[in-house]
Design a protein around this motif. Sequence first.
Motif, PDB file in Angstrom:
ATOM      1  N   PRO A   1       0.828  -1.201   0.000  1.00 31.76           N
ATOM      2  CA  PRO A   1       0.000   0.000   0.000  1.00 31.76           C
ATOM      3  C   PRO A   1       0.869   1.261   0.000  1.00 31.76           C
ATOM      4  O   PRO A   1       1.999   1.251   0.491  1.00 31.76           O
ATOM      5  N   ASP A   2       0.330   2.303  -0.552  1.00 35.16           N
ATOM      6  CA  ASP A   2       1.064   3.562  -0.638  1.00 35.16           C
ATOM      7  C   ASP A   2       0.189   4.679  -0.079  1.00 35.16           C
ATOM      8  O   ASP A   2      -0.284   5.534  -0.813  1.00 35.16           O
ATOM      9  N   LEU A   3      -0.042   4.633   1.216  1.00 37.23           N
ATOM     10  CA  LEU A   3      -0.844   5.654   1.874  1.00 37.23           C
ATOM     11  C   LEU A   3       0.052   6.548   2.711  1.00 37.23           C
ATOM     12  O   LEU A   3       1.181   6.181   3.049  1.00 37.23           O
ATOM     13  N   GLU A   4      -0.479   7.674   3.073  1.00 39.11           N
ATOM     14  CA  GLU A   4       0.234   8.582   3.964  1.00 39.11           C
ATOM     15  C   GLU A   4       0.175   8.021   5.397  1.00 39.11           C
ATOM     16  O   GLU A   4      -0.803   7.348   5.751  1.00 39.11           O
ATOM     17  N   PRO A   5       1.178   8.298   6.218  1.00 38.91           N
ATOM     18  CA  PRO A   5       1.157   7.803   7.601  1.00 38.91           C
ATOM     19  C   PRO A   5      -0.118   8.155   8.373  1.00 38.91           C
ATOM     20  O   PRO A   5      -0.640   7.323   9.118  1.00 38.91           O
ATOM     21  N   HIS A   6      -0.660   9.356   8.167  1.00 42.39           N
ATOM     22  CA  HIS A   6      -1.876   9.718   8.901  1.00 42.39           C
ATOM     23  C   HIS A   6      -3.074   8.893   8.436  1.00 42.39           C
ATOM     24  O   HIS A   6      -3.997   8.651   9.212  1.00 42.39           O
ATOM     25  N   ASP A   7      -3.073   8.426   7.180  1.00 39.53           N
ATOM     26  CA  ASP A   7      -4.153   7.553   6.709  1.00 39.53           C
ATOM     27  C   ASP A   7      -4.078   6.190   7.398  1.00 39.53           C
ATOM     28  O   ASP A   7      -5.097   5.651   7.827  1.00 39.53           O
ATOM     29  N   TYR A   8      -2.877   5.635   7.498  1.00 37.51           N
ATOM     30  CA  TYR A   8      -2.706   4.365   8.223  1.00 37.51           C
ATOM     31  C   TYR A   8      -3.143   4.526   9.668  1.00 37.51           C
ATOM     32  O   TYR A   8      -3.795   3.653  10.246  1.00 37.51           O
TER      33      TYR A   8
END
Length: 125
Positions: free
Chosen positions: A39-46
């Motif tokens: 996955p390639d999400l931003e840390p705040h999304d995780y």
Amino acid sequence: MSDRYLVLHYPDGRLEAELPLDRAPYEALVTAVLAWENPDLEPHDYEQIALQLAEHARAVADEVRRHAAALPRSDGRGALAEIVLREADRRLSLPPKGTAHCAQNRARLVRALYSRLDRLTGTPS
């Protein structure tokens, strides 16, 4: 359209205890999170996903506790539930991190709690 609204506040949590768990959307989220490969999400999304899963895990854990408490002491399902609940408490005491690994661990926890709840209630998984 009315500009009036009602704020419900139940500090002892009884309202949640009387509402059924909204299981389907969280099972879908668990399935999606556990299917992640790169996955390639931003840390705040995780972190947001981990927080959502953690809050739902707490609600499922409360339900597991209620059902386990209703069992006779001689019923082994209660002892197994206590083991799962201790592990859930330990894992939920850790702050969420902005990583896929953290979100996936929370997803695994929700899945394990639902599995234990199904065994306590006799619900086929």
